[in-house]
Design a protein around this motif. Structure first.
Motif, mmCIF file in Angstrom:
data_model
loop_
_atom_site.group_PDB
_atom_site.id
_atom_site.type_symbol
_atom_site.label_atom_id
_atom_site.label_comp_id
_atom_site.label_asym_id
_atom_site.label_seq_id
_atom_site.Cartn_x
_atom_site.Cartn_y
_atom_site.Cartn_z
ATOM 1 N N ASN A 49 12.322 -35.910 -25.560
ATOM 2 C CA ASN A 49 13.096 -34.673 -25.540
ATOM 3 C C ASN A 49 12.312 -33.529 -24.905
ATOM 4 O OD1 ASN A 49 15.294 -35.824 -27.028
ATOM 5 N ND2 ASN A 49 14.087 -35.595 -28.894
ATOM 6 N N PHE A 50 13.040 -32.620 -24.290
ATOM 7 C CA PHE A 50 12.454 -31.378 -23.807
ATOM 8 C C PHE A 50 12.614 -30.302 -24.877
ATOM 9 C CE2 PHE A 50 13.345 -33.612 -19.876
ATOM 10 C CZ PHE A 50 12.222 -33.338 -19.109
ATOM 11 N N ILE A 51 11.618 -29.417 -24.956
ATOM 12 C CA ILE A 51 11.631 -28.316 -25.916
ATOM 13 C C ILE A 51 11.261 -27.034 -25.183
ATOM 14 C CG2 ILE A 51 10.551 -27.363 -27.996
ATOM 15 C CD1 ILE A 51 10.171 -30.183 -29.011
ATOM 16 N N VAL A 52 11.931 -25.939 -25.541
ATOM 17 C CA VAL A 52 11.677 -24.637 -24.938
ATOM 18 C C VAL A 52 11.234 -23.652 -26.009
ATOM 19 C CG1 VAL A 52 12.936 -22.587 -24.157
ATOM 20 C CG2 VAL A 52 13.044 -24.645 -22.826
ATOM 21 N N ALA A 53 10.238 -22.855 -25.674
ATOM 22 C CA ALA A 53 9.868 -21.695 -26.489
ATOM 23 C C ALA A 53 9.953 -20.478 -25.582
ATOM 24 C CB ALA A 53 8.464 -21.837 -27.063
ATOM 25 N N VAL A 54 10.581 -19.410 -26.062
ATOM 26 C CA VAL A 54 10.819 -18.243 -25.218
ATOM 27 C C VAL A 54 10.434 -16.972 -25.964
ATOM 28 C CG1 VAL A 54 13.246 -18.054 -25.955
ATOM 29 C CG2 VAL A 54 12.531 -17.061 -23.763
ATOM 30 N N ARG A 55 9.898 -16.031 -25.200
ATOM 31 C CA ARG A 55 9.604 -14.705 -25.728
ATOM 32 C C ARG A 55 10.767 -13.777 -25.399
ATOM 33 N NH1 ARG A 55 4.855 -10.533 -23.629
ATOM 34 N NH2 ARG A 55 5.378 -8.798 -25.017
ATOM 35 N N LYS A 56 11.326 -13.155 -26.434
ATOM 36 C CA LYS A 56 12.417 -12.192 -26.262
ATOM 37 C C LYS A 56 11.841 -10.791 -26.453
ATOM 38 C CE LYS A 56 14.885 -13.937 -29.569
ATOM 39 N NZ LYS A 56 16.006 -14.290 -30.465
ATOM 40 N N MET A 57 12.085 -9.938 -25.480
ATOM 41 C CA MET A 57 11.466 -8.609 -25.500
ATOM 42 C C MET A 57 12.505 -7.508 -25.510
ATOM 43 S SD MET A 57 8.315 -9.095 -22.825
ATOM 44 C CE MET A 57 9.277 -10.127 -21.724
ATOM 45 N N HIS A 58 12.191 -6.457 -26.233
ATOM 46 C CA HIS A 58 12.946 -5.213 -26.106
ATOM 47 C C HIS A 58 11.964 -4.051 -26.206
ATOM 48 C CE1 HIS A 58 13.692 -4.512 -30.691
ATOM 49 N NE2 HIS A 58 12.703 -5.343 -30.539
ATOM 50 N N PHE A 59 12.346 -2.941 -25.623
ATOM 51 C CA PHE A 59 11.468 -1.777 -25.512
ATOM 52 C C PHE A 59 12.172 -0.579 -26.127
ATOM 53 C CE2 PHE A 59 11.059 -4.662 -21.931
ATOM 54 C CZ PHE A 59 9.724 -4.999 -21.986
ATOM 55 N N TYR A 60 11.443 0.158 -26.958
ATOM 56 C CA TYR A 60 12.054 1.304 -27.615
ATOM 57 C C TYR A 60 11.006 2.374 -27.882
ATOM 58 C CZ TYR A 60 10.403 -1.278 -31.763
ATOM 59 O OH TYR A 60 9.649 -1.962 -32.680
ATOM 60 N N LYS A 61 11.465 3.551 -28.255
ATOM 61 C CA LYS A 61 10.582 4.669 -28.552
ATOM 62 C C LYS A 61 10.949 5.279 -29.887
ATOM 63 C CE LYS A 61 9.622 5.989 -23.739
ATOM 64 N NZ LYS A 61 9.687 7.085 -22.729
ATOM 65 N N THR A 62 9.924 5.734 -30.609
ATOM 66 C CA THR A 62 10.116 6.500 -31.845
ATOM 67 C C THR A 62 9.207 7.719 -31.792
ATOM 68 O OG1 THR A 62 8.385 5.262 -33.004
ATOM 69 C CG2 THR A 62 10.634 4.419 -33.191
ATOM 70 N N LEU A 63 9.544 8.746 -32.517
ATOM 71 C CA LEU A 63 8.718 9.950 -32.576
ATOM 72 C C LEU A 63 7.412 9.676 -33.322
ATOM 73 C CD1 LEU A 63 11.415 12.671 -33.326
ATOM 74 C CD2 LEU A 63 9.913 12.595 -31.301
ATOM 75 N N ARG A 64 6.322 10.152 -32.782
ATOM 76 C CA ARG A 64 5.041 10.054 -33.495
ATOM 77 C C ARG A 64 5.131 10.733 -34.862
ATOM 78 N NH1 ARG A 64 -0.147 9.906 -30.217
ATOM 79 N NH2 ARG A 64 0.392 9.294 -28.078
ATOM 80 N N SER A 65 5.785 11.891 -34.867
ATOM 81 C CA SER A 65 5.849 12.694 -36.087
ATOM 82 C C SER A 65 6.656 12.030 -37.197
ATOM 83 C CB SER A 65 6.444 14.067 -35.776
ATOM 84 O OG SER A 65 7.738 13.937 -35.187
ATOM 85 N N ALA A 66 7.438 11.012 -36.852
ATOM 86 C CA ALA A 66 8.249 10.340 -37.863
ATOM 87 C C ALA A 66 7.446 9.344 -38.692
ATOM 88 C CB ALA A 66 9.425 9.630 -37.191
ATOM 89 N N ILE A 67 6.232 9.022 -38.253
ATOM 90 C CA ILE A 67 5.405 8.040 -38.950
ATOM 91 C C ILE A 67 4.240 8.762 -39.611
ATOM 92 C CG2 ILE A 67 4.000 5.963 -38.692
ATOM 93 C CD1 ILE A 67 5.677 5.232 -36.284
#
Length: 464
Positions: A100-118
Motif C-alpha cells: 500500500n501507498f501512504i501519504v503524510a501531509v502538512r496543512k498550513m494556515h497563517f494568522y495574526k493576533t495582537l501582542r497585547s492580547a497575550i
C-alpha cells in the motif's frame, strides 16, 4: 466459367499486411479488455512513467474547506484572529509500505493576533509590529488509491502530549511540521516531524518561563506509525511513543538567538537507523532509543561547494541496488536543497552504501515545479521534497513534495531521467574520515550496549 485473374505480388503483400494489422488491432483490443476486466486498470505510474501529479485532498480530508477560525487557543485561552489564510495542503510525503501507498501531509494556515492580547508577551514600539504572525500547522496521515496515487481518506495526526514553548519574537510556529515517512525494514513505518519543545515553566507567562526548554527552539521528533508484523513488539524501545531526537554538536546560541535543528535525512544501514545531520561536511549520526544522537562519521562533500547556500536535508536516502541502476555497485540516493532569499533549488545526491557514507555525486537541479508562497508574494520559487521511494517493477523514482507551500504533488521519474541529471563520472574508493571517528564509534557502541542493559534492568525491575 469464371476467369481467374492473377493478383500481382505487391497487392498480395499489401493485403496480407492489412490483415496482419487488423489482427494485431483485434488482439490489442482483447488484451485491453482482458486487462481492464480481469487484471484491473493499470496504475498511473505504468501509464505515464514521467508525470507530475497534483494531489487532490478535497474528498479525502474532512478539514479541506476549513473556515477562518475567528479565534484560536493560545495558552488555553481564546484569542481573536485579526488575519487568516489557509488551510493549504503543502509539503507531502508518499511511500509504499508493503503493498500500500501512504501519504503524510502538512496543512498550513497563517494568522495574526495582537501582542497585547497575550499576557506578558513582549511588546514592540514599532507600529507595524503590534501583531504576532503565526505559522499554524497540522499533520494528516492518509490512505492512497494505488491506481491513481490520490489520497482516499485522511485523519489528523499529532502524537505530542506537551504544551509548546514560545519564541517571543513576534513570529511563532504552532503545531507539528514537515512529516517525513521512514520505511524501516524489520521495525515498521515511522514518521519524523519538526516541532517546538515544551516551555521551561508550563504554568508561567513571563518570557523567561515560556521560553523553550533548550537549547533548541525547534527540533526533530520520531514516532512509530505502524509496527512490522501483525502486532507491535512490546519489547521494542522504538515503539514506546514520541522520541525527542537530540544531537549536541557544540553549537551554543547567542543571546536572543533561536537555535533550530531540522532537515535531517534518515537512512537505514544493516537494519539500523542513521541520519545525515549536515552535508558539507557530511556528518552522520545515529540515534539511541532515548533520542540521544552520537556522531559516527564525517567526510568531505566537495560536490556541494558551488551551491548558493549550505545544503539542507529533505528526504529519506534510499538504497539503490546495482541491479536497479545498472551501475557497478549499490549506493544511497537522497535529496538536498539550497535556498537563497526563499528561492529553492533541489538536488539528488549519491552516497556510498557503506561507512563513512561519503557523498560523491550531485545532480543538476531537480525538474520539479516551484510555486509562489501564499503568505508572501515575493517568495515566487518555493518547492520542498519530503519523500523519495523506488518503484522497482517499473524502474522509477517517486518523489513527494510541496510546491509553494500550498500545492501537494508527486513526481514520477524514470531511472534513466534521474541518472541523466548526474555527471558521468565514477566515484573513487577514498574514504575521508576524521581521526577521532573510530573513538566516537567505540563510544557509540559502549553507549548502545549500556542503554540496552539499562532498559533490560528497568524491565526486570518492573516485572519484579
Amino acid at each position: 466459367m469464371l476467369r481467374r485473374h492473377a493478383v500481382p505480388a505487391s497487392r498480395r503483400k499489401a493485403a496480407a499486411g492489412l490483415n496482419l494489422l487488423l489482427l494485431l488491432q483485434l488482439v490489442a483490443a482483447d488484451v485491453k479488455q482482458l486487462s481492464t476486466s480481469v487484471l484491473g486498470e493499470q496504475p498511473v505510474w505504468v501509464q505515464n512513467q514521467s508525470a507530475d501529479i497534483v494531489l487532490d485532498f478535497r474528498k479525502a480530508d474532512p478539514q479541506y474547506k476549513h473556515p477562518s477560525p475567528g479565534v484560536v487557543q493560545i495558552r488555553g485561552k481564546d484569542m481573536r484572529v485579526n488575519f487568516h489564510i489557509g488551510y493549504y495542503h503543502g509539503n507531502v510525503a508518499m511511500v509504499r509500505y508493503g503493498t500500500n501507498f501512504i501519504v503524510a501531509v502538512r496543512k498550513m494556515h497563517f494568522y495574526k493576533t495582537l501582542r497585547s492580547a497575550i499576557q506578558n508577551y513582549p511588546l514592540s514600539t514599532k507600529k507595524d509590529e503590534e501583531y504576532i504572525s503565526w505559522w499554524g500547522s497540522k499533520l494528516s496521515v492518509c490512505s492512497v488509491d494505488s491506481l491513481t496515487l490520490q489520497p482516499r481518506s485522511c485523519e489528523d495526526y499529532d502524537p505530542r502530549t506537551w504544551k509548546e514553548c514560545e519564541w517571543s519574537k513576534g513570529f511563532e510556529g504552532a503545531g507539528p511540521e514537515d512529516p517525513r515517512l521512514i520505511v524501516w525494514p524489520g521495525k515498521g513505518l515511522f514518521m519524523m516531524f519538526g516541532s517546538k519543545p515544551w516551555p521551561k515553566d508550563p504554568s508561567g507567562t513571563l518570557p523567561e518561563q515560556t521560553a523553550c526548554e533548550g537549547p533548541w527552539a525547534f527540533q526533530p521528533w520520531l514516532v512509530q506509525l505502524k509496527s512490522y508484523g501483525p502486532a507491535p513488539d512490546p519489547a521494542d524501545p522504538w515503539g514506546q511513543g514520541v522520541v525527542r531526537l537530540q544531537y549536541l554538536s557544540g553549537e551554543v546560541p547567542k543571546e536572543g538567538e533561536l537555535l533550530k535543528e531540522k532537515n535531517w535525512n534518515p537512512f537505514i544501514y544493516k537494519g539500523q537507523l542513521f541520519f545525515s545531520q549536515q552535508f558539507d561536511p557530511h556528518v552522520v549520526i545515529q540515534p539511541m532509543p532515548n533520542g540521544t544522537c552520537v556522531k559516527l562519521f564525517e567526510s568531505s562533500s566537495r560536490v556541494f561547494r558551488n551551491l548558493t547556500s549550505k545544503p539542507r536535508g529533505n528526504t529519506q536516502a534510499v538504497l539503490v541496488p546495482a541491479a536497479f541502476s545498472g551501475e557497478a555497485r549499490d549506493f544511497y540516493l537522497g535529496v538536498v536543497h539550497a535556498e537563497s532569499q526563499r528561492a529553492y533549488q533541489n538536488y539528488f545526491y549519491k552516497m556510498q552504501a557503506h561507512p563513512p557514507f561519503r557523498i560523491y555525486a550531485r545532480s543538476k537541479p531537480m525538474p520539479i515545479i516551484n510555486g509562489q508562497h501564499p503568505r508572501n508574494p515575493v517568495w515566487t520559487s518555493v518547492s520542498f521534497p519530503m519523500s523519495l521511494d523506488l518503484l522497482p517493477e517499473t524502474n522509477q523514482v517517486l518523489i513527494g513534495y510541496g510546491s509553494g507551500d500550498q500545492v501537494p504533488r508527486v513526481k514520477l521519474m524514470t531511472w534513466q531521467d534521474v541518472s541523466a541529471l548526474f555527471p558521468h563520472v565514477q566515484h573513487g574508493s577514498g574514504e575521508l574520515v576524521s581521526c577521532t571517528d573510530q573513538q566516537r564509534q567505540q563510544q557509540h557502541q559502549h553507549l548502545y550496549h549500556a542503554e540496552r542493559c539499562q532498559v533490560k534492568q528497568q524491565r526486570m525491575t518492573s516485572v519484579g
